[in-house]
Write an enzyme that holds these catalytic residues in place. Structure first.
Site, PDB file in Angstrom:
ATOM      1  N   ARG A   1      18.870  52.379  44.775  1.00 33.85           N
ATOM      2  CA  ARG A   1      18.336  53.437  43.907  1.00 33.85           C
ATOM      3  C   ARG A   1      19.487  54.328  43.490  1.00 33.85           C
ATOM      4  NH1 ARG A   1      16.824  57.237  41.053  1.00 33.85           N
ATOM      5  NH2 ARG A   1      14.693  58.039  40.941  1.00 33.85           N
TER       6      ARG A   1
ATOM      7  N   ARG B   1      15.404  52.322  50.312  1.00 37.81           N
ATOM      8  CA  ARG B   1      16.386  51.872  49.318  1.00 37.81           C
ATOM      9  C   ARG B   1      17.740  52.527  49.568  1.00 37.81           C
ATOM     10  NH1 ARG B   1      12.844  53.228  44.018  1.00 37.81           N
ATOM     11  NH2 ARG B   1      12.897  55.235  45.124  1.00 37.81           N
TER      12      ARG B   1
ATOM     13  N   GLU C   1       8.519  55.396  34.421  1.00 43.31           N
ATOM     14  CA  GLU C   1       7.935  54.369  35.283  1.00 43.31           C
ATOM     15  C   GLU C   1       7.240  53.281  34.463  1.00 43.31           C
ATOM     16  OE1 GLU C   1       8.487  54.304  38.483  1.00 43.31           O
ATOM     17  OE2 GLU C   1       9.567  56.202  38.381  1.00 43.31           O
TER      18      GLU C   1
END
Length: 281
Positions: free
Chosen positions: A81, A131, A89
């Protein structure tokens, strides 16, 4: 001579001490005692980020504008990320937002897919989803986090603590994108061009009008081929299922809006949401 006026005293071990030296030693003793009581670590412990290493690997998957997977030599692949940025999104309920999210994904894909990159650490190693958090540095030294914002495909995301200099750079990048009307900030209608012009607009968001000579399936995508020009509109089969009505555009004039990319020497527009494709006649 009056030794007290000179600030000297004699202690039991026979050595002479100045009052200043006694005060300094008492102060040091107090600090050391406090450190023991509070469990303090070394006075100059490096920040957490300094303990992390810079990793290098190849981008093998692009999930969306700000999240990707990197293959690292000698260790497991990492879902990464990007620090300090936030792209729209892909699962947003609003089609226009999904369109912008798809453009951000395509921008990241065209810049990073199959490229070797460096993952530079930030103040935290991972987010709550596990992440790996990183700044992405490309082989030419370009910092992709900043590029993504400056080209208008992400917002500067400054909610969580990280380097103040980086925050300033990302804020400046977003301001620049807003002023220039790039990416998320580009106003509709998009420039309308013909299929013959598409190759001169690589990396730009435009609407391409063309007559479809034929539609056909190639692997996992459906192709709309332009008549008399080296240009294609490409629809993944899973996306094609979401289109209302038939996708038989043979002989029809259509308009497709999106990011112009180059694939095997041919300009194309990838389609991720139905709003990108419209039949004119």
């Amino acid at each position: 001579m009056n030794m007290s006026r000179l600030g000297v005293v004699t202690v039991l071990d026979g050595r002479s001490w100045t009052r200043a030296s006694i005060r300094a030693r008492l102060s040091l003793a107090a600090l050391l005692t406090a450190a023991v009581v509070l469990g303090a670590g070394p006075a100059f412990a490096p920040p957490r980020a300094a303990a992390q290493e810079t990793l290098s690997g190849k981008v093998i998957t692009v999930y969306d504008g700000d999240t990707l997977k990197v293959s690292l030599a000698g260790r497991k692949d990492e879902r990464v990320r990007l620090i300090g940025v936030d792209s729209p999104e892909l699962d947003d309920a609003r089609e226009q937002v999904r369109f912008m999210a798809f453009l951000a994904k395509r921008f990241t894909f065209t810049r990073l897919f199959q490229s070797t990159v460096e993952l530079l650490p930030g103040p935290e190693e991972r987010d709550v989803y596990g992440r790996h958090l990183a700044y992405i540095r490309m082989t030419d030294g370009e910092m992709f986090n900043e590029t993504l914002v400056r080209e208008g495909y992400a917002y500067a995301y400054l909610k969580f603590p990280f380097d103040e200099a980086w925050k300033a750079r990302l804020k400046d990048a977003e301001s620049s994108a807003r002023r220039s009307g790039k990416g998320l900030w580009q106003r509709e209608p998009y420039p309308l061009i013909g299929a013959l012009e598409a190759g001169r607009h690589l990396g730009e968001i435009v609407t391409v009008r063309f007559r479809c000579s034929r539609t056909f399936k190639r692997g996992s995508v459906r192709i709309l081929e332009a008549e008399g020009a080296e240009f294609e509109a490409v629809i993944p089969l899973d996306v094609a299922k979401t289109f209302p009505g038939s996708l038989d555009f043979d002989g029809r004039t259509v308009e497709t809006t999106g990011l112009v990319e180059l694939y095997k020497g041919r300009p194309q527009v990838m389609i991720g949401v139905p709003v990108q494709l419209k039949r004119v006649d």
